[in-house]
Scaffold this motif. Structure first.
Motif, PDB file in Angstrom:
ATOM      1  N   ALA A   1       0.828  -1.210   0.000  1.00 42.97           N
ATOM      2  CA  ALA A   1       0.000   0.000   0.000  1.00 42.97           C
ATOM      3  C   ALA A   1       0.863   1.261   0.000  1.00 42.97           C
ATOM      4  O   ALA A   1       0.589   2.207  -0.755  1.00 42.97           O
ATOM      5  N   ALA A   2       1.912   1.277   0.825  1.00 47.38           N
ATOM      6  CA  ALA A   2       2.792   2.453   0.877  1.00 47.38           C
ATOM      7  C   ALA A   2       3.492   2.664  -0.465  1.00 47.38           C
ATOM      8  O   ALA A   2       3.548   3.787  -0.987  1.00 47.38           O
ATOM      9  N   GLY A   3       4.016   1.601  -1.033  1.00 50.00           N
ATOM     10  CA  GLY A   3       4.684   1.698  -2.333  1.00 50.00           C
ATOM     11  C   GLY A   3       3.727   2.101  -3.437  1.00 50.00           C
ATOM     12  O   GLY A   3       4.058   2.919  -4.303  1.00 50.00           O
TER      13      GLY A   3
ATOM     14  N   VAL B   1       2.958   5.844  -3.335  1.00 49.38           N
ATOM     15  CA  VAL B   1       4.065   6.618  -3.912  1.00 49.38           C
ATOM     16  C   VAL B   1       4.008   6.549  -5.441  1.00 49.38           C
ATOM     17  O   VAL B   1       4.142   7.569  -6.125  1.00 49.38           O
ATOM     18  N   ILE B   2       3.770   5.350  -5.982  1.00 52.61           N
ATOM     19  CA  ILE B   2       3.679   5.191  -7.443  1.00 52.61           C
ATOM     20  C   ILE B   2       2.504   5.998  -7.996  1.00 52.61           C
ATOM     21  O   ILE B   2       2.624   6.648  -9.041  1.00 52.61           O
TER      22      ILE B   2
ATOM     23  N   GLY C   1       7.382  -5.630   0.225  1.00 55.49           N
ATOM     24  CA  GLY C   1       6.140  -5.120  -0.375  1.00 55.49           C
ATOM     25  C   GLY C   1       6.309  -3.726  -0.935  1.00 55.49           C
ATOM     26  O   GLY C   1       5.819  -3.409  -2.021  1.00 55.49           O
ATOM     27  N   PHE C   2       7.031  -2.859  -0.205  1.00 52.06           N
ATOM     28  CA  PHE C   2       7.241  -1.478  -0.644  1.00 52.06           C
ATOM     29  C   PHE C   2       8.145  -1.414  -1.876  1.00 52.06           C
ATOM     30  O   PHE C   2       7.780  -0.833  -2.897  1.00 52.06           O
ATOM     31  N   ILE C   3       9.314  -2.026  -1.785  1.00 52.54           N
ATOM     32  CA  ILE C   3      10.294  -1.976  -2.877  1.00 52.54           C
ATOM     33  C   ILE C   3       9.772  -2.673  -4.134  1.00 52.54           C
ATOM     34  O   ILE C   3      10.012  -2.220  -5.259  1.00 52.54           O
TER      35      ILE C   3
ATOM     36  N   SER D   1      -5.094   9.486  -6.091  1.00 53.51           N
ATOM     37  CA  SER D   1      -3.986   8.576  -5.775  1.00 53.51           C
ATOM     38  C   SER D   1      -4.354   7.695  -4.588  1.00 53.51           C
ATOM     39  O   SER D   1      -4.098   6.492  -4.588  1.00 53.51           O
ATOM     40  N   VAL D   2      -4.974   8.307  -3.583  1.00 55.04           N
ATOM     41  CA  VAL D   2      -5.409   7.547  -2.408  1.00 55.04           C
ATOM     42  C   VAL D   2      -6.513   6.562  -2.790  1.00 55.04           C
ATOM     43  O   VAL D   2      -6.500   5.401  -2.352  1.00 55.04           O
TER      44      VAL D   2
END
Length: 195
Positions: free
Chosen positions: A44-46, A49-50, A108-110, A144-145
């Motif tokens: 979700a965090a990644g 950002v995308i 998950g983020f990367i 985005s959200v």
């Protein structure tokens, strides 16, 4: 109204089998739902950002090259049609990964920065369904959200269902893929009705 095609595209792109969903399902099956939340949090965090990067990338392109909208709509439409055909024609796959390293926030983020499905999801959704109507910072952040939340719901669903969803997919995978492909074709052609 543009929101129905946007949500249709977002749901189909997010809920169809892809790297994030398969890893979420596999992690939940192998490690349990609670332990999988760290991976899903990283996704979700990644993804957020995308989505934000996609929003501003598309906004810059629209501001400096106004005639690019039609070209971007064509590219987005063709990509969605490609995905639809790929989904409809896909065959059942083995999903037996038991890697421990795949179940972490960091992974998950990367992983989102090398996951072409998420990158193209953001670029396509924002350029096709958002930028033609909204360009303020607040709207770009909001959409985005929203796109991230749809993806988060997909990951959570796949993780919650775990092996149950896998057994259902193994029996009904073909009709599910056809339905998802047809919905994606609808989203692709709606690009030209909302512009």
């Amino acid at each position: 109204m543009f929101i129905v095609p946007l949500l249709t595209y977002a749901i189909v792109a997010s809920f169809t089998p892809g790297p994030n969903n398969i890893i979420s399902m596999t992690n939940a099956r192998n490690h349990g739902f609670r332990k999988t939340l760290q991976f899903i949090g990283g996704v979700a965090a990644g993804c957020l950002v995308i989505m934000l990067l996609s929003s501003y990338f598309n906004l810059v392109l629209y501001q400096f090259i106004p005639k690019i909208q039609f070209v971007m709509n064509i590219i987005g439409c063709l990509y969605m049609l490609y995905l639809a055909v790929k989904i409809i024609r896909s065959q059942p796959q083995e999903r037996g990964d038991k890697e421990e390293g795949f179940n972490s926030f960091f992974f998950g983020f990367i992983f989102q920065f090398i996951n072409p499905k998420v990158i193209l999801y953001g670029i396509t959704a924002i350029s096709t369904f958002v930028i033609p109507f909204y360009s303020s910072h607040a709207h770009l952040a909001l959409f985005s959200v929203i796109l991230t939340l749809v993806g988060l719901c997909a990951n959570m669903t796949w993780a919650l269902c775990g092996s149950l969803f896998q057994s259902l997919l193994s029996r009904y995978e073909r009709p599910f893929n056809i339905l998802m492909g047809l919905l994606l074709i609808y989203s692709a052609f709606s690009v030209f009705t909302v512009s």
